[in-house]
Each structure stands twice: as structure tokens, then as C-alpha cells.
Design an enzyme around this catalytic site. Structure first.
Site, short mmCIF file in Angstrom:
data_model
loop_
_atom_site.label_atom_id
_atom_site.label_comp_id
_atom_site.label_asym_id
_atom_site.label_seq_id
_atom_site.Cartn_x
_atom_site.Cartn_y
_atom_site.Cartn_z
N THR A 83 -2.44 -7.09 -2.56
CA THR A 83 -1.00 -6.85 -2.52
C THR A 83 -0.31 -8.18 -2.77
OG1 THR A 83 0.83 -6.49 -0.97
CG2 THR A 83 -1.28 -6.99 -0.02
N ASN A 84 0.78 -8.15 -3.50
CA ASN A 84 1.55 -9.39 -3.72
C ASN A 84 2.29 -9.82 -2.46
OD1 ASN A 84 1.74 -10.13 -6.88
ND2 ASN A 84 1.55 -7.93 -6.64
N THR A 85 2.98 -8.86 -1.83
CA THR A 85 3.87 -9.18 -0.72
C THR A 85 3.16 -9.89 0.42
OG1 THR A 85 5.37 -7.35 -1.21
CG2 THR A 85 5.41 -8.20 1.04
N CYS A 197 4.22 -6.31 -7.90
CA CYS A 197 3.83 -5.42 -6.81
C CYS A 197 2.69 -4.59 -7.36
CB CYS A 197 4.99 -4.54 -6.36
SG CYS A 197 4.49 -3.28 -5.17
N THR A 198 1.62 -4.46 -6.60
CA THR A 198 0.42 -3.84 -7.16
C THR A 198 0.60 -2.36 -7.47
OG1 THR A 198 -0.43 -3.64 -4.89
CG2 THR A 198 -1.19 -5.51 -6.20
N GLU A 199 1.70 -1.75 -7.02
CA GLU A 199 1.96 -0.34 -7.35
C GLU A 199 2.76 -0.15 -8.64
OE1 GLU A 199 0.58 -0.28 -3.38
OE2 GLU A 199 2.33 -1.35 -4.10
#
Length: 232
Positions: A83-85, A197-199
Site C-alpha cells: 500500500t502506498n499510504t 494508491c494500489t487500488e
């Protein structure tokens, strides 16, 4: 081959992409029936998401740090935070482990530099777009200029991530919203846009726009394959 540690579940929708991409990368590199050696810990994202929006980052760091320690105990040689966040608390996670973290912003920066990109737009959660942990790393450590959407657009990007993409909901209307925001980033001088964002790559792919897109999930996974297969 080194064992890749994955700290996933944030959300599990994008962790699926990591698992698939890494195994495909190893198969492509080695052929035959080869697949990646992976140790995966998938957290309950509901707990993490609530703490994120309450600003209780120390508590998220404790949860993820303990999960990372479990991944190391499982035999992982290095760790990906999927995840980036949550790279916001990467320094705190590092305190729980002795294996290295393959940082998603560093992997993305190398891809940008390899393509000669000097100014890039950044899409992601509000935390990633607004807080310094990600942008400043690109700017200060890699010399890449970063632009983000305006406040109204940041709200749209953030809400679609949490209310739709993390729940597996892919809507054409939301894709159009993202494409319009990407076009505005290009008007601000962005030579490319980071899907930070990985989504997001579940919604927007390169086929949807002429603006160069850098999918952090794919980039991070590719870097993991390279690191796993690199000879000491």
C-alpha cells in the site's frame, strides 16, 4: 531465490494484484513451473482504515510492525508494504524488523527516472497526496517535481478509493472522473501520472489515456521480483 515478504490486506483487492504480478514475473524470468517464494501477512483493513481517518497513526504502526515481525519470522528476506499510504509509518515498521523494506516510492522513482520523467502528477489517498512522507521522498531523494490535484479533485480521488475501489466496485463514471483529473494534472505540466494508491490501477489503465501512467502496484511487484532473483 529470496523469499518475498508481503504485508497486505490494505486492501486485499490490490494484494491480489501483487500476488499475481510477482508470480507471473518469476515465471517469466525462470520459466517452467517456477513461482515466487512468498510469505504473506494480510491484515484486517477495517481496523487500519478507522485508525487512518482518526489520525491514530502510531496505532497503525504497532499493528503493522507486529505483522511485519511475523513475516520476518516466516522466513522473508525483505518486505513489501503493499500500500502506498501506509509507507507513512515505514520508519516505525522498520523498528520491528531486521530485514530491509523495499520502499514503493523508491521503486516508482527509479521507473520515472529511467523514462526521463522530471515532473509527475500524483494520485492517491488524501494522506498520500497531501502529507510529505511520499511527495518529499520523490522530491528530495530523487529530484522529481510533484504536482497534486486541487482540493476538490483530491476529495473525489480519495472518496472513490475508499468507498468504491477498496470494496471491489469498479464504475465507469468514476473512471471518467479520474481521467478528467489526470488531464488537469497534465495541464499543470505533469509529464506522467503516478497511480499512487494500489487500488487505482483496478479502475484506470494505460489504455484509457494518452498520459503516461505509472502503476505503483506493478512497479513495486517488478522490483520485488528483481530483488528476489538478484544474486548476492
Amino acid at each position: 531465490m529470496k523469499t518475498i515478504g508481503l504485508l497486505g490486506g490494505m486492501s486485499w483487492e490490490s494484494t491480489l494484484s501483487y500476488y499475481k504480478s510477482i508470480n507471473e514475473g518469476v515465471k517469466q524470468a525462470l520459466g517452467g513451473l517456477h513461482s515466487a517464494k512468498i510469505c504473506l501477512y494480510s491484515v484486517n483493513f477495517d481496523e487500519i482504515e478507522k485508525l487512518q481517518h482518526q489520525g491514530r497513526w502510531d496505532e497503525t504502526a504497532t499493528i503493522l510492525g507486529e505483522a511485519a515481525a511475523s513475516v520476518e519470522s516466516g522466513g522473508a528476506d525483505f518486505l513489501l508494504i503493499c500500500t502506498n499510504t501506509m509507507h507513512k509509518v515505514a520508519p516505525d515498521i522498520e523498528k520491528h524488523i531486521t530485514i530491509p523494506i523495499l520502499h514503493i516510492a523508491d521503486a516508482t522513482a527509479e521507473a520515472l527516472k529511467n523514462d526521463g520523467i522530471k515532473k509527475v502528477g500524483l494520485l492517491g489517498t488524501r494522506f498520500t497526496m497531501e502529507q510529505p512522507f511520499y511527495k518529499d521522498r520523490l522530491i528530495e531523494q530523487h529530484g522529481i517535481n510533484v504536482v497534486v490535484p486541487n482540493e476538490a479533485d483530491r476529495t473525489l480521488v480519495h472518496d472513490i478509493i475508499y468507498q468504491e475501489l477498496c470494496r471491489g466496485e469498479i464504475k465507469d463514471q468514476s473512471r471518467q472522473v479520474y481521467l478528467e483529473i489526470i488531464a488537469r494534472l497534465q495541464q499543470q505540466g505533469a509529464e506522467a501520472v503516478i497511480l499512487g494508491c494500489t487500488e487505482i490501477a483496478l479502475l484506470v489503465q494505460q489504455q484509457h489515456t494518452d498520459v503516461a501512467l505509472f502503476d505503483t502496484t506493478a512497479i513495486h511487484a517488478d522490483a520485488a521480483v528483481s530483488m528476489a532473483l538478484k544474486q548476492n
